[in-house]
Design a protein around this motif. Structure first.
Motif, PDB file in Angstrom:
ATOM      1  N   SER A  36       0.709  -1.185   0.038  1.00 51.54           N
ATOM      2  CA  SER A  36      -0.092   0.049   0.109  1.00 51.54           C
ATOM      3  C   SER A  36       0.867   1.274   0.136  1.00 51.54           C
ATOM      4  O   SER A  36       1.764   1.453   0.792  1.00 51.54           O
ATOM      5  N   GLY A  37       0.741   2.114  -0.948  1.00 53.79           N
ATOM      6  CA  GLY A  37       1.279   3.529  -0.935  1.00 53.79           C
ATOM      7  C   GLY A  37       2.421   3.370  -1.613  1.00 53.79           C
ATOM      8  O   GLY A  37       3.318   4.201  -1.677  1.00 53.79           O
ATOM      9  N   ASP A  96       7.785  -6.419   5.530  1.00 53.39           N
ATOM     10  CA  ASP A  96       8.851  -6.933   4.360  1.00 53.39           C
ATOM     11  C   ASP A  96       9.620  -5.914   3.714  1.00 53.39           C
ATOM     12  O   ASP A  96      10.699  -6.255   3.441  1.00 53.39           O
ATOM     13  N   LEU A  97       9.364  -4.523   3.770  1.00 52.98           N
ATOM     14  CA  LEU A  97       9.900  -3.550   3.070  1.00 52.98           C
ATOM     15  C   LEU A  97      10.731  -3.115   4.316  1.00 52.98           C
ATOM     16  O   LEU A  97      10.680  -2.719   5.542  1.00 52.98           O
ATOM     17  N   TYR A 133      11.399   0.038  -3.949  1.00 60.61           N
ATOM     18  CA  TYR A 133      10.061   0.865  -3.949  1.00 60.61           C
ATOM     19  C   TYR A 133       9.930   2.059  -3.581  1.00 60.61           C
ATOM     20  O   TYR A 133      10.683   2.609  -2.737  1.00 60.61           O
ATOM     21  N   LYS A 134       9.255   2.949  -4.317  1.00 63.61           N
ATOM     22  CA  LYS A 134       8.966   4.278  -3.653  1.00 63.61           C
ATOM     23  C   LYS A 134       7.694   4.286  -3.039  1.00 63.61           C
ATOM     24  O   LYS A 134       6.519   3.939  -3.591  1.00 63.61           O
TER      25      LYS A 134
END
Length: 446
Positions: A61-62, A417-418, A390-391
């Motif tokens: 998300s996002g 995860d990120l 990811y951004k």
């Protein structure tokens, strides 16, 4: 009187039935194949045993995926010429012994195993060549990779968007090309450009250029001490005796014979998913777990946490990823490298993954039964490690995938995860700023 006559007539039949029942009930059961064996075959474990087949998009998300950097071990291969020669001579001799012992009733192997051994031949096409199974591993990995990132990875090749590279070996070259065929489709994959392959690639096979590592680790007797001691352990002696007894030989086999059988079991399991190698039938699950640990000791000390230089030099590959992720340019979006077991294990260790609290020693097999460092799981054929940038609003975060599953490196937030890119830059700050490969690899000191 008639009743007595009847009993006497059927008595021989009753005796026969009872005798058959007694023999069947009390005779030792023959040794059968246990499927779990296929999960403990060391670096020769087929990738299908560890692959993540879920191709759902990895959406957060996002966050929007911007770049991917991946390094992949070649798919299932054939043995070296030297190993194949030894297998061909010694295993063909052992197969004749096994067949004769089954015939004589001295072996405890099931009778149906005899036919498998009688038909067995070693079929090798070339030294360490990629097999059909290896081609399929790469083809399917390529398909799954693109399906997981549909917004980032296009099925149209562009020399500026994509970067592919492999070492100067048949198995990595073929792996790269089959991966691209799965990724782009067979027609589009013909457009892919590859740079000249190097035997000593500074990123894909950095350790080949590290003379200090080759001298003080790879060729250092200290790096195999624990493995050699474990070869003489009580656990290993039990396996030698058990396998010898299953075959029915009076004199115990040599350990080298046992290990050759294990290697052949591993290769043939990896080569064909539908046929059970007769050599696998020689072992129990506990047997192969001990042999698996024997392999783990080798790779732990030579390619893992045994000596700090081994994993510190992997900064050469890690920094290539950092350079891509911190570049202001949006191209390339995807980098895919095809390499070897030694590179993946050193890089996994550099990241601090699969590190046990205790060092792997010849004396602590029982204690480390549930260890993290199991090359059957972390370094199978086709092993892969991917970093995805990811951004997320105004910040950048990184997803790390090993065997196509999210993993968290030490120092990154638990439960997510990120991992923020800035956190990764902090964790590896010294390695990023001071990765002086030539200086690191020139000294003779450990």
């Amino acid at each position: 009187m008639a009743n007595c006559c009847t009993i006497y007539k059927i008595l021989p039949l009753l005796v026969l039935i009872i005798s058959i029942w007694l023999v069947t009930f009390f005779r030792p059961k023959c040794h059968i194949f246990e499927p779990e064996i296929c999960l403990h075959l060391g670096t020769k474990t087929p990738y299908r045993n560890v692959a993540n087949l879920n191709t759902d998009s990895l959406n957060y998300s996002g966050c929007v995926p911007k770049k991917i950097w991946a390094i992949i071990r070649h798919g299932t291969r054939e043995p070296t010429t030297e190993v194949a020669h030894v297998m061909n001579e010694r295993l063909h001799f052992l197969k004749q012994v096994i067949v004769s012992k089954i015939d004589s009733g001295e072996a405890t192997l099931c009778p149906e195993v005899k036919e498998s051994f009688e038909k067995w031949v070693l079929n090798v096409h070339g030294p360490q060549y990629l097999t059909t199974e290896g081609a399929n591993e790469m083809l399917l990995l390529g398909k799954r990779t693109r399906l997981r990132f549909p917004d980032l990875l296009s099925d149209k090749y562009s020399n500026t968007t994509y970067k592919f590279r492999y070492t100067a070996t048949e198995r990595t070259e073929k792996s790269a090309k089959y991966f691209c065929s799965g990724f782009f489709g067979s027609e589009e994959s013909r457009n892919v450009w590859y740079p000249e392959a190097l035997h000593k690639d500074p990123i894909l096979r950095f350790y080949k250029l590290c003379n200090k590592w080759r001298k003080t680790v790879s060729k250092n007797p200290l790096s195999v001490v624990e493995q050699k001691q474990f070869m003489k352990s009580d656990e290993m002696q039990v396996i030698v005796e058990k396998v010898s007894k299953r075959i029915g030989v009076q004199r115990p086999l040599l350990f080298d014979d046992i290990y050759l059988m294990y290697q052949m079991c591993s290769y043939e399991t990896a080569w064909n998913s539908t046929i059970v190698s007769p050599w696998c039938v020689m072992f129990s699950v506990e047997d192969v777990k001990v042999l698996e640990y024997f392999n783990d000791l080798r790779y732990y000390w030579r390619d893992g946490y045994g000596f700090p230089l081994t994993y510190k030099q992997a900064c050469a590959a890690f920094n290539d990823m950092i350079k891509l992720f911190t570049s202001e340019s949006s191209e390339p979006k995807a980098v895919f490298y095809f390499t070897h077991s030694g590179t993946l294990l050193k890089l996994l260790s550099f990241l601090g993954l699969y590190k046990d609290n205790d060092r792997l020693l010849s004396s602590n097999y029982a204690k480390l039964h549930d260890r993290k460092w199991k090359v059957s799981q972390i370094d199978s054929f086709g092993t892969n490690l991917a970093f995805v940038l990811y951004k997320c609003g105004k910040t950048y975060k990184v997803l790390i995938l090993h065997q196509e599953r999210p993993v968290r490196i030490p120092g990154c937030p638990d439960g997510y995860d990120l991992c923020p890119l800035n956190r990764i830059l902090d964790i590896f700050d010294n390695s990023i700023k001071n990765c002086n490969f030539n200086e690191m690899c020139s000294s003779d000191e450990l």
